[in-house]
Design a protein around this motif. Structure first.
Motif, PDB file in Angstrom:
ATOM      1  N   ALA A   1      28.062 -97.246  -7.310  1.00  0.00           N
ATOM      2  CA  ALA A   1      26.803 -96.837  -6.667  1.00  0.00           C
ATOM      3  C   ALA A   1      27.097 -95.900  -5.491  1.00  0.00           C
ATOM      4  N   ALA A   2      26.173 -94.997  -5.248  1.00  0.00           N
ATOM      5  CA  ALA A   2      26.306 -94.080  -4.110  1.00  0.00           C
ATOM      6  C   ALA A   2      25.730 -94.742  -2.864  1.00  0.00           C
ATOM      7  N   ARG A   3      26.276 -94.380  -1.730  1.00  0.00           N
ATOM      8  CA  ARG A   3      25.762 -94.889  -0.455  1.00  0.00           C
ATOM      9  C   ARG A   3      24.339 -94.337  -0.280  1.00  0.00           C
TER      10      ARG A   3
ATOM     11  N   HIS B   1      38.110 -96.003 -11.345  1.00  0.00           N
ATOM     12  CA  HIS B   1      37.348 -95.549 -10.171  1.00  0.00           C
ATOM     13  C   HIS B   1      38.138 -95.693  -8.870  1.00  0.00           C
TER      14      HIS B   1
ATOM     15  N   ASP C   1      29.238-101.516   2.462  1.00  0.00           N
ATOM     16  CA  ASP C   1      29.879-100.201   2.442  1.00  0.00           C
ATOM     17  C   ASP C   1      31.380-100.403   2.644  1.00  0.00           C
TER      18      ASP C   1
ATOM     19  N   ASP D   1      20.771 -92.999   1.252  1.00  0.00           N
ATOM     20  CA  ASP D   1      20.403 -92.180   2.421  1.00  0.00           C
ATOM     21  C   ASP D   1      19.913 -93.086   3.532  1.00  0.00           C
TER      22      ASP D   1
ATOM     23  N   ASP E   1      29.632 -96.492 -13.411  1.00  0.00           N
ATOM     24  CA  ASP E   1      29.976 -95.730 -12.209  1.00  0.00           C
ATOM     25  C   ASP E   1      29.612 -96.535 -10.968  1.00  0.00           C
TER      26      ASP E   1
ATOM     27  N   ASP F   1      36.029 -94.197  -1.330  1.00  0.00           N
ATOM     28  CA  ASP F   1      35.079 -95.148  -0.764  1.00  0.00           C
ATOM     29  C   ASP F   1      34.162 -95.653  -1.881  1.00  0.00           C
ATOM     30  N   PHE F   2      33.547 -96.807  -1.672  1.00  0.00           N
ATOM     31  CA  PHE F   2      32.527 -97.257  -2.611  1.00  0.00           C
ATOM     32  C   PHE F   2      31.488 -98.097  -1.879  1.00  0.00           C
ATOM     33  N   PHE F   3      30.359 -98.257  -2.541  1.00  0.00           N
ATOM     34  CA  PHE F   3      29.229 -98.982  -1.971  1.00  0.00           C
ATOM     35  C   PHE F   3      28.765-100.019  -2.978  1.00  0.00           C
TER      36      PHE F   3
END
Length: 195
Positions: free
Chosen positions: A64-66, A99, A117, A68, A62, A125-127
């Motif tokens: 990566a999430a941006r 994805h 980013d 915080d 998967d 979107d993806f990071f």
């Protein structure tokens, strides 16, 4: 015996000729419909191939999430332009579609110490965390898109154990060398920290 004048002979020849045949509309409509069905079938096959490729790549990790607070960090570089595609690293025609990475779109790139980013209006979107960035270079071709030398910014990154090349084209291609330098500097400092 009566002789006919040349004008009279032309008149008789003109009167004997048949009129042009009427267009056979049913045959024309049939050909147009057959062509439309063929085009639709080809597009359906292309769509099935795209789905099949996505199912083959379903084993990719998967994205990566941006993190915080990413927006609060210092921006090293920003870029607006086009996202062209992602491929298996070193294989410029092996497009990755899992994805949403196969969808071409506008892009806004932001590079910080935390990573890259990739904001894509109208697409996912993806990071890419800084630890996953591997290298950057300029190139001329990726996933069937061929441009003049240096026309594409290629960023190589890791998604799990898979190396990926993502291709971007800035609205101002003169920005590409600065991006190559910044990403390569970031990757070398990240590698030094990891050791």
């Amino acid at each position: 015996m009566t002789t006919l004048s040349p004008n009279h002979q032309l008149y008789q020849l003109a009167a004997e000729q048949k009129s042009a045949e009427v267009t056979d509309w049913s045959a024309r409509i049939s050909w147009v419909l057959a062509l439309a069905v063929l085009v639709a079938f080809v597009y359906w096959l292309m769509r099935q191939g795209w789905k099949w490729r996505g199912s083959l790549q379903s084993g990719l990790s998967d994205l990566a999430a941006r993190p915080d607070g990413f927006a609060d960090g210092e921006k090293l570089l920003t870029l607006t332009g086009r996202y062209h595609a992602s491929t298996t690293a070193g294989q410029w025609l092996d497009r990755i579609v899992a994805h949403g990475l196969g969808t071409r779109s506008r892009v806004e790139l932001t590079l910080t110490e935390q990573g890259l980013d990739v904001a894509r209006p109208g697409a996912a979107d993806f990071f890419v965390p800084a630890a996953d960035l591997r290298a950057a270079r300029t190139d001329k071709a990726l996933a069937g898109k061929v441009l003049p030398e240096g026309g594409l910014l290629i960023i190589t990154w890791a998604l799990g154990d898979q190396l990926i090349d993502s291709g971007f084209r800035s609205d101002h291609s003169a920005e590409h060398p600065a991006w190559v330098e910044a990403v390569n500097h970031l990757t070398s400092s990240t590698e030094g920290t990891a050791r």
